[in-house]
Design a protein around this motif. Structure first.
Motif, PDB file in Angstrom:
ATOM      1  N   ALA A  40     -86.690  -8.484  44.943  1.00 54.18           N
ATOM      2  CA  ALA A  40     -87.106  -9.467  44.562  1.00 54.18           C
ATOM      3  C   ALA A  40     -86.245 -10.857  43.820  1.00 54.18           C
ATOM      4  O   ALA A  40     -85.549 -10.870  44.176  1.00 54.18           O
ATOM      5  CB  ALA A  40     -87.821  -8.654  42.954  1.00 54.18           C
ATOM      6  N   PRO A  41     -87.006 -12.006  43.615  1.00 52.24           N
ATOM      7  CA  PRO A  41     -86.393 -13.165  43.041  1.00 52.24           C
ATOM      8  C   PRO A  41     -85.165 -12.377  41.715  1.00 52.24           C
ATOM      9  O   PRO A  41     -85.091 -11.641  40.775  1.00 52.24           O
ATOM     10  CB  PRO A  41     -87.227 -13.706  42.559  1.00 52.24           C
ATOM     11  N   GLY A  42     -84.313 -12.978  42.105  1.00 56.90           N
ATOM     12  CA  GLY A  42     -83.086 -12.759  41.367  1.00 56.90           C
ATOM     13  C   GLY A  42     -82.230 -11.679  41.771  1.00 56.90           C
ATOM     14  O   GLY A  42     -81.419 -11.338  40.464  1.00 56.90           O
ATOM     15  N   GLU A  45     -79.302  -9.155  46.066  1.00 55.62           N
ATOM     16  CA  GLU A  45     -79.357  -9.400  48.073  1.00 55.62           C
ATOM     17  C   GLU A  45     -80.304 -10.607  48.138  1.00 55.62           C
ATOM     18  O   GLU A  45     -79.700 -10.795  49.229  1.00 55.62           O
ATOM     19  CB  GLU A  45     -79.411  -7.570  48.301  1.00 55.62           C
ATOM     20  N   ARG A  46     -80.549 -11.359  47.293  1.00 52.25           N
ATOM     21  CA  ARG A  46     -81.559 -12.205  48.075  1.00 52.25           C
ATOM     22  C   ARG A  46     -80.358 -13.431  47.876  1.00 52.25           C
ATOM     23  O   ARG A  46     -79.152 -13.795  47.499  1.00 52.25           O
ATOM     24  CB  ARG A  46     -82.458 -12.611  46.821  1.00 52.25           C
ATOM     25  N   LEU A  47     -80.789 -14.055  48.953  1.00 52.32           N
ATOM     26  CA  LEU A  47     -79.489 -15.015  49.919  1.00 52.32           C
ATOM     27  C   LEU A  47     -80.226 -16.529  49.034  1.00 52.32           C
ATOM     28  O   LEU A  47     -81.045 -16.906  48.982  1.00 52.32           O
ATOM     29  CB  LEU A  47     -80.028 -15.194  50.979  1.00 52.32           C
ATOM     30  N   CYS A  48     -79.269 -17.439  48.905  1.00 52.64           N
ATOM     31  CA  CYS A  48     -79.157 -18.542  48.090  1.00 52.64           C
ATOM     32  C   CYS A  48     -79.482 -20.110  48.881  1.00 52.64           C
ATOM     33  O   CYS A  48     -78.676 -19.486  49.705  1.00 52.64           O
ATOM     34  CB  CYS A  48     -77.803 -18.952  46.460  1.00 52.64           C
ATOM     35  N   ALA A  49     -80.785 -20.649  49.141  1.00 47.69           N
ATOM     36  CA  ALA A  49     -80.716 -21.768  50.535  1.00 47.69           C
ATOM     37  C   ALA A  49     -79.398 -22.445  50.382  1.00 47.69           C
ATOM     38  O   ALA A  49     -79.120 -23.170  50.816  1.00 47.69           O
ATOM     39  CB  ALA A  49     -81.670 -22.247  50.328  1.00 47.69           C
TER      40      ALA A  49
END
Length: 67
Positions: A40-42, A45-49
């Motif tokens: 999910a956003p935030g 584990e989500r990569l930052c561009a």
């Protein structure tokens, strides 16, 4: 005393959820379920561009053939 602990709806709901989970092992998720689209956003584990990959991460991407 036991009639308070073993409420039919509560027991029935627990049995239904257990059987549903067991059935999903063999048939997959319910057709109404939304497909998974990654973290999910935030999520951590989500990569930052705007943050470049580390040398280790670049090597792993190369080895796995991802991206």
């Amino acid at each position: 005393m036991w009639h308070r602990l073993l409420r039919p709806r509560r027991v029935g709901r627990a049995i239904y959820r257990a059987l549903s989970a067991f059935g999903m092992l063999h048939t997959g998720p319910h057709p109404e379920a939304e497909p998974l689209a990654g973290p999910a956003p935030g999520h951590p584990e989500r990569l930052c561009a705007d943050v470049p990959l580390t040398p280790l991460e670049r090597r792993l991407v190369r080895e796995l053939g991802v991206g």
